[in-house]
Design a protein around this motif. Structure first.
Motif, PDB file in Angstrom:
ATOM      1  N   UNK A  18       0.838  -1.193   0.000  1.00 45.83           N
ATOM      2  CA  UNK A  18       0.000   0.000   0.000  1.00 45.83           C
ATOM      3  C   UNK A  18       0.876   1.247   0.000  1.00 45.83           C
ATOM      4  N   UNK A  19       0.498   2.208  -0.817  1.00 47.59           N
ATOM      5  CA  UNK A  19       1.187   3.500  -0.850  1.00 47.59           C
ATOM      6  C   UNK A  19       0.223   4.529  -0.295  1.00 47.59           C
ATOM      7  N   UNK A  20       0.503   4.995   0.916  1.00 49.26           N
ATOM      8  CA  UNK A  20      -0.330   6.000   1.569  1.00 49.26           C
ATOM      9  C   UNK A  20       0.297   7.372   1.363  1.00 49.26           C
ATOM     10  N   UNK A  21      -0.441   8.239   0.718  1.00 53.99           N
ATOM     11  CA  UNK A  21       0.090   9.546   0.321  1.00 53.99           C
ATOM     12  C   UNK A  21      -0.597  10.635   1.138  1.00 53.99           C
ATOM     13  N   UNK A  22       0.182  11.319   1.960  1.00 52.02           N
ATOM     14  CA  UNK A  22      -0.339  12.448   2.727  1.00 52.02           C
ATOM     15  C   UNK A  22       0.141  13.743   2.085  1.00 52.02           C
ATOM     16  N   UNK A  23      -0.787  14.511   1.552  1.00 51.31           N
ATOM     17  CA  UNK A  23      -0.413  15.825   1.005  1.00 51.31           C
ATOM     18  C   UNK A  23      -0.983  16.934   1.885  1.00 51.31           C
ATOM     19  N   UNK A  24      -1.108  16.630   3.185  1.00 52.65           N
ATOM     20  CA  UNK A  24      -1.710  17.578   4.117  1.00 52.65           C
ATOM     21  C   UNK A  24      -0.675  18.420   4.842  1.00 52.65           C
ATOM     22  N   UNK A  25       0.603  18.327   4.437  1.00 52.62           N
ATOM     23  CA  UNK A  25       1.588  19.228   4.994  1.00 52.62           C
ATOM     24  C   UNK A  25       1.439  20.611   4.396  1.00 52.62           C
ATOM     25  N   UNK A  26       2.309  21.531   4.786  1.00 52.72           N
ATOM     26  CA  UNK A  26       2.281  22.872   4.209  1.00 52.72           C
ATOM     27  C   UNK A  26       2.893  22.806   2.820  1.00 52.72           C
ATOM     28  N   UNK A  27       2.059  22.930   1.802  1.00 53.36           N
ATOM     29  CA  UNK A  27       2.551  22.828   0.427  1.00 53.36           C
ATOM     30  C   UNK A  27       1.493  23.358  -0.517  1.00 53.36           C
ATOM     31  N   UNK A  28       1.836  23.378  -1.794  1.00 54.02           N
ATOM     32  CA  UNK A  28       0.908  23.826  -2.832  1.00 54.02           C
ATOM     33  C   UNK A  28       0.373  22.665  -3.650  1.00 54.02           C
ATOM     34  N   UNK A  29       0.723  21.422  -3.274  1.00 53.95           N
ATOM     35  CA  UNK A  29       0.367  20.215  -4.042  1.00 53.95           C
ATOM     36  C   UNK A  29       1.044  20.182  -5.409  1.00 53.95           C
ATOM     37  N   UNK A  30       2.054  21.036  -5.604  1.00 50.85           N
ATOM     38  CA  UNK A  30       2.732  21.059  -6.899  1.00 50.85           C
ATOM     39  C   UNK A  30       3.477  19.777  -7.201  1.00 50.85           C
ATOM     40  N   UNK A  31       3.924  19.063  -6.161  1.00 57.18           N
ATOM     41  CA  UNK A  31       4.640  17.810  -6.401  1.00 57.18           C
ATOM     42  C   UNK A  31       3.696  16.740  -6.925  1.00 57.18           C
ATOM     43  N   UNK A  32       2.485  16.686  -6.396  1.00 57.54           N
ATOM     44  CA  UNK A  32       1.485  15.758  -6.910  1.00 57.54           C
ATOM     45  C   UNK A  32       1.170  16.064  -8.368  1.00 57.54           C
ATOM     46  N   UNK A  33       0.970  17.343  -8.661  1.00 53.50           N
ATOM     47  CA  UNK A  33       0.653  17.734 -10.034  1.00 53.50           C
ATOM     48  C   UNK A  33       1.813  17.407 -10.960  1.00 53.50           C
ATOM     49  N   UNK A  34       3.035  17.664 -10.493  1.00 57.64           N
ATOM     50  CA  UNK A  34       4.208  17.400 -11.317  1.00 57.64           C
ATOM     51  C   UNK A  34       4.324  15.924 -11.663  1.00 57.64           C
ATOM     52  N   UNK A  35       4.008  15.065 -10.703  1.00 58.16           N
ATOM     53  CA  UNK A  35       4.179  13.630 -10.928  1.00 58.16           C
ATOM     54  C   UNK A  35       3.290  13.111 -12.046  1.00 58.16           C
TER      55      UNK A  35
END
Length: 359
Positions: A24-41
């Motif tokens: 399982x790959x659990x992805x937490x994007x709830x840190x302080x960020x712009x979600x740009x890494x998710x979009x980039x991927x």
């Protein structure tokens, strides 16, 4: 496609057997960020996120991805599936093994009298938000591997600038730089603002192969970056590097010469973007005329501002390069004139061949 239940093909199609437990790959994007890494991927090509999610790569273990960006059937606590429930399952020890991916910097929740900086889901027992740092406290000890994606998650990034009110930090600062997972893996840091897409998809694939027993321990440098991706500087892979050697520096944007005097930090920054490009080998900051602002470095951004000013050491190095570069260019011009002609034995009517007896 429900990303939380997508798995690799069955054994009949060449993939892992159906009874194999998924990673399982659990992805937490709830840190302080712009979600740009998710979009980039989503732009990754080598391999693509689709190849990873569908298990199209030979030898990959069966996987189940719980990533907010592509899990369109789930809401936080509603929808066809309860997205946050996967994280509660991991906390209860019901998901084994799992890789925890953290996107965004971790704020210090202890430096204020009330409220919270950032959180992810609510505690069913109290009805109160669960902070991102609490999720790390709960899940990191149970994770087979912890991966920090992007400079915010790796080293704090923009949110950790001097004077920030949140006390933001990267995952290694929060868990400890010597922290190891229960499988003995250190935190894997893949910096970038945003992440170079292939850098992360390649790192994630390496970890999956390692968990499958098909790869050795992932090689990391002292800043926990994959060495094969961050072992060289921007300058060493830059297509403008030859101009630096010859003492030719751009004085304005739009010219092909070296950008150091315009504020490029490439000679000291560990990053492979000029060599790898951005999407499918195309693009990359200096390749398209932009200076390197050192977004993959632990000292970013504080140590590299103001971004458009020349780095302190560039005055010395560029001055020295300009001095000897003039001589180098002159000598190369002389050599170029001699090799830019056909050999004399190729003249019309000549019977000479250029052959010389070796005795």
């Amino acid at each position: 496609m429900d990303a939380t239940t997508t798995t690799a093909p069955s054994a009949t199609s060449g993939g892992p057997p159906d009874d194999e437990k998924p990673v399982h790959i659990l992805w937490i994007n709830a840190g302080l960020s712009c979600d740009g890494d998710s979009v980039s991927l989503t732009a990754a090509m080598q391999p693509s996120i689709e190849e990873i999610v569908t298990g199209a790569l030979p030898g990959l273990p069966k996987i189940a991805v719980h990533w907010p960006l592509i899990d369109f059937e789930c809401g936080p606590v509603q929808g066809a599936d309860n997205f946050v429930e996967w994280f509660f399952k991991a906390d209860r020890g019901e998901l084994e093994p799992f890789v925890l991916v953290v996107e965004g910097s971790i704020p210090n929740e202890a430096i204020k009298p009330e409220g919270y900086w950032c959180g992810f889901g609510d505690d069913p027992q109290t009805g109160q938000p669960i902070t991102t740092s609490e999720w790390l406290d709960r899940l990191a000890p149970k994770a087979t591997a912890v991966v920090a994606i992007g400079t915010c998650a790796t080293y704090g990034g923009i949110h950790a600038m001097a004077g920030n009110p949140t006390g933001a930090m990267g995952v290694p600062d929060y868990l400890g730089w010597d922290w190891k997972s229960k499988a003995g893996l250190p935190i894997v840091c893949v910096p970038g603002c945003p992440i170079q897409p292939d850098n992360f998809s390649e790192t994630l694939t390496y970890l999956l192969y390692q968990l499958a027993g098909s790869a050795p321990m992932i090689p990391l440098d002292d800043k926990l970056r994959p060495t094969w991706l961050f072992g060289a500087t921007v300058h060493e892979g830059c297509d403008r590097g030859g101009y630096y050697e010859q003492g030719q520096f751009a004085t304005e944007y739009g010219t092909p010469e070296c950008l150091v005097r315009l504020g490029c930090w490439g000679p000291v920054v560990k990053c492979n973007v000029p060599k790898r490009g951005w999407i499918n080998g195309v693009g990359g900051c200096p390749n398209v005329g932009g200076i390197c602002i050192a977004c993959t470095m632990p000292g970013f951004p504080d140590k590299f501002m103001p971004f458009m000013d020349p780095p302190p050491g560039s005055h010395v190095s560029a001055g020295a390069s300009s001095a000897y570069g003039t001589l180098i260019r002159r000598l190369r011009t002389i050599t170029a004139k001699t090799v830019d002609k056909e050999p004399k034995w190729r003249r019309p009517g000549s019977i000479r061949t250029g052959y010389r007896p070796p005795w």
